[in-house]
Design an enzyme around this catalytic site. Structure first.
Site, mmCIF file in Angstrom:
data_model
loop_
_atom_site.group_PDB
_atom_site.id
_atom_site.type_symbol
_atom_site.label_atom_id
_atom_site.label_comp_id
_atom_site.label_asym_id
_atom_site.label_seq_id
_atom_site.Cartn_x
_atom_site.Cartn_y
_atom_site.Cartn_z
ATOM 1 N N GLU A 1 2.056 2.771 -2.365
ATOM 2 C CA GLU A 1 1.890 4.299 -1.621
ATOM 3 C C GLU A 1 3.520 4.367 -1.417
ATOM 4 O O GLU A 1 4.436 3.255 -0.932
ATOM 5 C CB GLU A 1 1.469 4.610 -0.814
ATOM 6 C CG GLU A 1 2.214 6.515 -0.881
ATOM 7 C CD GLU A 1 0.896 7.258 0.811
ATOM 8 O OE1 GLU A 1 -0.029 6.804 1.180
ATOM 9 O OE2 GLU A 1 0.899 8.334 0.580
ATOM 10 N N MET B 1 -1.584 1.246 5.683
ATOM 11 C CA MET B 1 -2.370 2.069 4.491
ATOM 12 C C MET B 1 -3.944 2.307 3.844
ATOM 13 O O MET B 1 -4.421 1.610 4.355
ATOM 14 C CB MET B 1 -1.706 1.299 3.578
ATOM 15 C CG MET B 1 -1.265 1.814 2.199
ATOM 16 S SD MET B 1 -0.988 3.692 1.696
ATOM 17 C CE MET B 1 -1.766 4.496 0.543
ATOM 18 N N ASN C 1 -5.506 2.773 0.722
ATOM 19 C CA ASN C 1 -6.033 2.350 1.104
ATOM 20 C C ASN C 1 -7.182 2.149 0.374
ATOM 21 O O ASN C 1 -7.978 1.688 0.599
ATOM 22 C CB ASN C 1 -5.816 0.570 -0.339
ATOM 23 C CG ASN C 1 -4.378 -0.062 0.044
ATOM 24 O OD1 ASN C 1 -3.222 0.825 -0.276
ATOM 25 N ND2 ASN C 1 -4.199 -0.597 0.951
ATOM 26 N N GLU D 1 -6.154 6.400 9.256
ATOM 27 C CA GLU D 1 -5.888 5.276 7.806
ATOM 28 C C GLU D 1 -7.579 5.731 7.489
ATOM 29 O O GLU D 1 -7.978 5.784 6.412
ATOM 30 C CB GLU D 1 -6.194 4.160 7.810
ATOM 31 C CG GLU D 1 -4.881 3.763 8.601
ATOM 32 C CD GLU D 1 -3.619 4.515 7.566
ATOM 33 O OE1 GLU D 1 -3.322 5.027 6.330
ATOM 34 O OE2 GLU D 1 -2.424 4.792 8.212
HETATM 35 N N1 BES Z 1 0.384 6.881 3.455
HETATM 36 C C1 BES Z 1 0.791 6.191 4.960
HETATM 37 C C2 BES Z 1 1.494 4.952 4.915
HETATM 38 C C3 BES Z 1 2.714 5.096 4.273
HETATM 39 C C4 BES Z 1 3.865 5.178 4.976
HETATM 40 C C5 BES Z 1 2.720 4.372 3.107
HETATM 41 C C6 BES Z 1 5.180 5.698 3.870
HETATM 42 C C7 BES Z 1 3.952 4.947 2.087
HETATM 43 C C8 BES Z 1 4.500 5.041 2.512
HETATM 44 C C9 BES Z 1 -0.568 6.183 6.300
HETATM 45 O O1 BES Z 1 -1.555 7.214 5.701
HETATM 46 C C10 BES Z 1 -0.020 5.964 7.008
HETATM 47 O O2 BES Z 1 0.393 7.744 7.855
HETATM 48 N N2 BES Z 1 0.475 5.347 8.138
HETATM 49 C C11 BES Z 1 1.401 5.682 9.472
HETATM 50 C C12 BES Z 1 0.489 6.130 10.769
HETATM 51 C C13 BES Z 1 -0.709 6.924 10.701
HETATM 52 C C14 BES Z 1 -0.850 6.450 12.043
HETATM 53 C C15 BES Z 1 0.614 8.062 11.239
HETATM 54 C C16 BES Z 1 2.653 4.533 9.106
HETATM 55 O O3 BES Z 1 2.855 3.919 8.613
HETATM 56 O O4 BES Z 1 3.309 5.302 10.191
HETATM 57 ZN ZN ZN Z 2 -1.687 8.845 6.931
#
Ligand code: BES
Ligand code: ZN
Length: 849
Positions: free
Chosen positions: A122, A256, A258, A291
């Site tokens: 992503e 992430m 996945n 996640e």
């Molecule tokens: N889908 C995101 C990870 C992501 C973020 C992928 C940016 C690619 C680009 C994941 O679900 C996410 O939101 N992660 C957050 C933490 C969450 C608890 C808010 C993060 O990685 O900061």
């Molecule tokens: Zn997220």
């Protein structure tokens, strides 16, 4: 690395992909410098498309060969992908490509971290693995074969076969490429198990380096709590035989989702009492839940295009906030979320990077994983829930899951389920997704003959590209108290839909004291001029925990502003209010800790800026320090006892209750150290058996210019632990005196353990520098220059992390012309760097405006 083409992508240009994919077969022959990826993809024409060229994304992948229906073809390959003449019927595409994961420093696509292979796809990383329609609306079943001599080989879905040096995985659920994942390494599992509500047995694993096995138990418990909660509260069941989490040291983000194979920054999984703080524990629980929750809000129902990112992220943040509120204290969680929203999202909304929750254009999508999309996106859902009520919210969500399972959906789809369930017209509400900027709601009131009239006015300031704003639907939760502190109107939600609106409450026996924006019912700035005495009254008597805390917070804000602007001494009404709250044993210690804390310097700067002043970071810092000393002096009889009471007997436990006790003790220590010269903090540092108390003691010492010996002892004890060393790096910069921040950070970048290619370590130093407001903005601009130098350096290797860290500069127009000139010069210097990434180029371009 991709070229820095500044091509803008628009929401209005969306077109479906002209083909559909049923199944994708991928074979990986892993090798650090020459991994071969073979793909076999069954395409068929998409009836919903009016046609178009056959284009597959590809970024930095070397095409070895391609075939259509078994016959070799010669596609035209460009920097962005390939095109090829294809039949206008179903066909099978096969390609073989070569990539070099060991040379991948961007940590996007397939890369290596400590000898382990892992992926991050992503948002648009899959195109760095092979040629593919790398867009979220193309969903397919993935079949993966991994060939590699490492012992643990993982991918999405269920395992379907393995042998010496190979493994196969099949994911039965169609998914977009951004949810693909692969891991290969010498890993050990902390196992677990879960039986779903329909009786499916699910094997759970947290995969880590063998040395980290002892730090997985809390994460596993958190995962099980999250699975249980999503069944109980949302009726959502897990849908594979196995759920794997892998901890990785080099990771751009937090974690992430996945499918079936979540990959985590090791900082957000690994925990032990000696190495992780209470806040780390809470965050780990929340991120693991977040996640996991994506399995339904993101994976089973994904986004049509990246403009719809808040569809999955805003909703999933909202769900993880609800979860944490249920696991811990709902009141404290709400206050924490409001604090974060103001520090990050209000700041973003008030500067050059302001954008709607659903942006209309972007250059690099990675730059839009923002506080606005995430945190404001979650607030918008909270407002919707408040407006329609809990029952309708539950019915709307059930309809959403039924109607859109297996689809790539939009915000229109999301709003339609609420409109269909409630019959409400959500046209005006939808403005929350399209209008950027933080609405300001100002309050005036009148009382006559038993009737109280509350008048609310809303305005939203202009933001880049949006000079004029329309009124939004703002749920304003209010309550009324009478002068003896009894509640005469319980919480009532007013719907502010016009620019100005009055609401009347009759049958009152005296003029009431209004409690407004209870539970932080909308992400707005409330202008409610109340005297200090009234704020102190609400701090003492309000029955809504958020509004009670907020009364203390606004009182502190006004006190500190008066100190800065007029040199006024701290109002005793505030100091006495703190004393009363501190002594109120009926209040949750975690809540009292929040009351005892001052607004952040960032919050004070925002408040001054919002009131038309130019914030002076040094004056803010000095006034905050003076206020802390005044509070410490006023509470000198109580603080040592509060510090002593934090030592919870028995072994460390990360529960909310024990953590709250420590938070209160450490808030007291933070103040008390200003008066006792650090004696209590030294003592605590010496005896503490957990990281929460160690780190708080060290922070208190550093904040008063002491703690050199403790810092050295900390280093000696923990030099072998990467995550603890991140704290060691960060703390010194965070608590450096304003004039020392730049030199401290610069000296740390020369430390042998400063591994700048590791995002956690880079952020430890530069995130802390940006967060030390007076240090970052120290006159002369040394911090600006240091950060710019390092952003330029990091950008060549890791554009995503460089671009994210550059947001340190986004508040620059708030400050005086001298600082503005210094920052503009640095932004201009970055912008002029040859070969700058698209990521960082977009950010500095937007900040320069
Ligand atoms: N889908 C995101 C990870 C992501 C973020 C992928 C940016 C690619 C680009 C994941 O679900 C996410 O939101 N992660 C957050 C933490 C969450 C608890 C808010 C993060 O990685 O900061
Ligand atoms: Zn997220």
């Amino acid at each position: 690395m991709d070229d820095a083409t500044q091509q803008t992508i628009y929401l209005k240009d969306y077109k479906p992909f002209p083909w559909l994919i049923d199944d994708v077969h991928l074979t990986f022959r892993l090798d650090g410098t020459a991994t071969r990826v073979s793909s076999r993809i069954a395409f068929r024409p998409n009836p919903a498309s009016d046609g178009g060229a056959f284009f597959l994304h590809g970024d930095g992948v070397t095409l070895i060969g391609a075939r259509i229906d078994g016959r070799p073809v010669t596609p035209v390959v460009t920097a962005a992908g390939l095109t090829c003449a294809v039949p206008d019927r179903a066909f099978t595409w096969e390609a073989e490509v070569e990539i070099a994961p060991a040379a991948n420093t961007a940590l996007s696509g397939l890369y290596m971290s400590n000898g382990m292979y892992c992926t991050q796809c992503e948002a648009e990383g899959f195109r760095r693995i092979t040629f593919y329609p790398d867009r979220p609306d193309v969903m397919a079943r993935f079949h993966v074969r991994i060939e590699c001599a490492l012992p643990v080989l993982l991918s999405n879905g269920n395992p379907t076969g393995s042998g010496p040096d190979w493994a196969e995985w099949t994911d039965p659920w169609p998914k977009p490429a951004y949810l693909f994942a692969l891991v290969a390494g010498d890993l050990a599992a902390h196992p677990g198990a879960f039986t779903t509500m329909s009786g499916r047995q699910v094997a759970l694993n947290i995969w880590v380096r063998p040395a980290d096995l002892a730090k997985c138990a809390f994460g596993m418990q958190a995962l099980i709590r999250a699975m249980e909660w999503d069944e109980r509260v949302y009726g959502r069941e897990y849908d594979l035989d196995i759920f794997n989490i892998v901890a990785v040291d080099d990771f751009n983000m937090g974690a992430m989702e996945n499918k079936g194979l979540n990959i985590f920054n090791s900082a957000l999984v690994l925990a032990s009492p000696q190495t992780a703080t209470d806040l780390n524990y809470e965050r780990i629980e929340g991120v693991i839940a977040h996640e996991y929750f994506h399995n339904w809000t993101g994976n089973r129902i994904t986004c049509r295009d990246w403009f719809q990112l808040c569809l999955k992220e805003g909703l999933t943040v909202f769900r993880d906030q609800q979860f944490t509120g249920d696991m811990r204290s709902r009141a404290v969680k709400r206050i924490d979320d409001a604090i974060t929203l103001r520090a990050r999202q209000f700041r973003e909304d008030g500067g050059p990077l302001a954008h709607p929750v659903r942006p209309e254009s972007f250059v690099e999508i990675n730059n839009f994983y923002t506080a606005t999309v995430y945190e404001k996106g979650a607030e918008v859902i909270g407002m919707l829930k408040r407006l329609v009520g809990d029952d309708a919210y539950a019915r709307a969500l059930t309809l959403y899951f039924d109607r859109h399972d297996g689809q790539a959906a939009t915000i229109e789809d999301w709003l339609a389920v609420f409109a269909d369930v409630t019959g409400r017209d959500l046209t005006q509400f939808a403005r929350w997704y399209g209008q950027a900027g933080t609405p300001r709601v100002s309050v005036s009131d009148a009382y006559a003959d038993g009737t109280y009239t509350l008048t609310l006015r809303q305005t939203t300031p202009p933001t880049p590209g949006q000079p004029d704003k329309q009124p939004q639907v703002i749920p304003v939760a209010v309550g009324l108290l009478n002068p003896n502190g009894d509640q005469v109107l319980p919480t009532t939600v007013l719907e502010l839909t016009q620019a100005e609106q009055s609401f009347q409450f009759s049958g009152l026996s005296s003029r009431p004291i209004p409690s407004i924006l209870r539970d932080f019912s909308a992400p707005v700035i409330l202008d409610h001029p109340l005297g200090n005495a009234t704020r102190a009254f609400l701090l003492a008597h309000d029955t809504d925990p958020f509004a009670k805390w907020e009364a203390g917070r606004t009182l502190a804000r006004d006190v500190v502003a008066a100190m800065i602007l007029h040199g006024t001494a701290p109002d005793p009404a505030y100091l006495d209010g703190l004393r009363t709250a501190l002594r109120a044993d009926s209040l949750d210690p975690a809540f009292r800790a929040l009351v005892l804390a001052l607004p952040s310097e960032e919050e004070t700067a925002q408040a001054l800026h919002g009131a038309g002043h130019i914030p002076d970071p040094l004056a803010i810092n000095q006034s905050h320090e003076a206020l802390r000393r005044a509070i410490a002096g006023h509470l000198a009889d109580l603080l040592p006892g509060v510090v002593a009471a934090m030592a919870v007997p028995g072994p460390y436990s990360p529960t909310a209750q024990a953590a709250g006790q420590r938070a209160l003790g450490n808030a007291a220590l933070w103040l008390w150290s200003r008066l006792d010269g650090g004696l209590a903090a030294q003592a605590q540092f010496a005896v503490a058996d957990n990281m929460t108390m160690k780190l708080a003691a060290l922070a208190s010492l550093l904040a008063i210019g002491a703690g050199r010996a403790e810092l050295a002892a900390f280093h000696a004890a923990w030099s072998g632990d990467r995550l603890v060393m991140d704290k060691w790096f960060g703390l010194q910069v965070a608590h450096a005196a304003p004039a020392q921040a730049a030199t401290t950070a610069a000296a740390l970048t020369a430390h042998p353990a400063f591994d700048w290619k590791n995002p956690n370590r880079f952020r430890a130093v530069f995130g802390a520098l940006a967060g030390n407001m007076a240090g970052f903005h120290d006159a002369g601009g040394a911090s600006y220059r240091l950060l710019a130098d390092w952003l330029i350096r990091l950008d060549a290797l890791n554009p995503q992390t460089a671009a994210r860290t550059s947001t340190a500069f986004d508040s620059w127009r708030r400050f005086d012309t001298g600082r503005q000139a210094l920052i503009r010069a640095e932004l201009t210097r970055i912008a002029a760097t040859p070969g700058l990434s698209r990521d960082l180029a977009e950010m500095v371009g937007r900040m320069l405006g």
